[in-house]
Design an enzyme around this catalytic site. Structure first.
Site, mmCIF file in Angstrom:
data_model
loop_
_atom_site.group_PDB
_atom_site.id
_atom_site.type_symbol
_atom_site.label_atom_id
_atom_site.label_comp_id
_atom_site.label_asym_id
_atom_site.label_seq_id
_atom_site.Cartn_x
_atom_site.Cartn_y
_atom_site.Cartn_z
ATOM 1 N N LYS A 151 -29.518 -5.107 -91.206
ATOM 2 C CA LYS A 151 -30.281 -5.067 -92.456
ATOM 3 C C LYS A 151 -31.773 -5.206 -92.180
ATOM 4 O O LYS A 151 -32.585 -4.397 -92.643
ATOM 5 C CB LYS A 151 -29.830 -6.168 -93.411
ATOM 6 C CG LYS A 151 -30.517 -6.087 -94.775
ATOM 7 C CD LYS A 151 -30.228 -7.304 -95.643
ATOM 8 C CE LYS A 151 -31.153 -8.445 -95.294
ATOM 9 N NZ LYS A 151 -31.086 -9.556 -96.267
ATOM 10 N N ASP A 169 -28.148 -5.241 -98.610
ATOM 11 C CA ASP A 169 -28.214 -6.645 -98.991
ATOM 12 C C ASP A 169 -27.148 -6.914 -100.047
ATOM 13 O O ASP A 169 -26.289 -6.070 -100.311
ATOM 14 C CB ASP A 169 -29.624 -7.017 -99.474
ATOM 15 C CG ASP A 169 -29.980 -6.398 -100.819
ATOM 16 O OD1 ASP A 169 -29.177 -5.592 -101.348
ATOM 17 O OD2 ASP A 169 -31.053 -6.733 -101.353
#
Length: 260
Positions: A151, A169
């Protein structure tokens, strides 16, 4: 708020109930899923024409630090803390040689400051030792850095280097599951599933649009279904209030987003 978003809040309940009907009489084909996914992306583009990363930064290193600090913390709080951090630590060597107590004091408001301090010091050391003090430009290299996962790496790639990346997320994962794009919960598997549906050149901006929608309208507990412009494309319509008046109260305005 875009004109389209403002109009969406006033959609009559009767009309919304019609357009939001989920046609589930037969399983969705891969082609139909791809077309629906890309339609959602286009709708989000109209809804959030100004979508962008909400962390403040000017260099790849600053974005890397801000993203590490954003774990379990709001972007607003991170943006309040980073100006002092960026003034004090201007390059990787500065983080590598940082006084732990001083750095902890600066980043304490972001939470988990001891672990984050360790990550930032080790990040600086890794950049100095392995990358001549510069943030690398590939996913394979970025994920070797302390405090980095896929991420964080995709955030840096997409926003500092203009290399397409999907930022999975909590908002992103929640929305793509609600849209019926995947049932996976593992972020790597979610990323792989979405990558087959959205053109690569759109990955970064699509991530921003999705995260903006998750923060402003498609909330975790009570999504604003009754005013959502993509309700007709969403198989999860009805998880939140479907009455437009009730749903409109759940939508966060840009002023509210700035304040929280």
């Amino acid at each position: 708020m875009s004109a389209k978003r403002a109009d969406a809040v006033s959609v009559p309940a009767r009309r919304l109930a019609v357009v939001a009907t989920v046609r589930a009489s037969a399983p969705e084909t891969p082609l139909a899923l791809t077309r629906r996914a890309r339609r959602i992306n286009r709708e989000l583009a109209d809804l959030y024409p100004d979508a962008h990363i909400e962390l403040d930064f000017t260099t790849p290193l600053e974005l890397s630090v801000a993203t590490v600090l954003s774990a379990q913390c709001t972007d607003k709080r991170v943006n309040e803390v980073t100006p002092a951090v960026f003034r004090r630590y201007r390059d990787a060597a500065a983080y590598a040689g940082a006084d732990r107590d001083e750095l902890e004091a600066l980043i304490k408001p972001t939470g988990f400051f001891r672990n984050k301090t360790t990550s930032l010091i080790k990040l600086g050391q890794a950049l100095v030792e392995n990358f001549d003090g510069e943030v690398p430009r590939t996913l394979a290299e970025l994920v070797t850095l302390p405090g980095f996962g896929r991420k964080t790496a995709n955030v840096v790639l997409g926003n500092a280097f203009d290399v397409p990346g999907l930022t999975v997320d909590t908002h992103f994962g929640r929305l793509v599951r609600r849209w019926g794009w995947t049932t996976e919960t593992d972020p790597v598997k979610v990323e792989a599933a979405v990558a087959t549906l959205i053109p690569k050149k759109e990955w970064t901006i699509f991530s921003h649009r999705t995260i903006w929608h998750g923060r402003r309208m498609c909330h975790s507990r009570k999504p604003a279904c009754g005013v959502c412009p993509i309700a007709r494309l969403c198989p999860s319509f009805g998880e939140g209030p479907t009455d437009p008046e009730a749903a409109a109260k759940l939508v966060k305005t840009e002023a509210q987003m700035v304040a929280t």
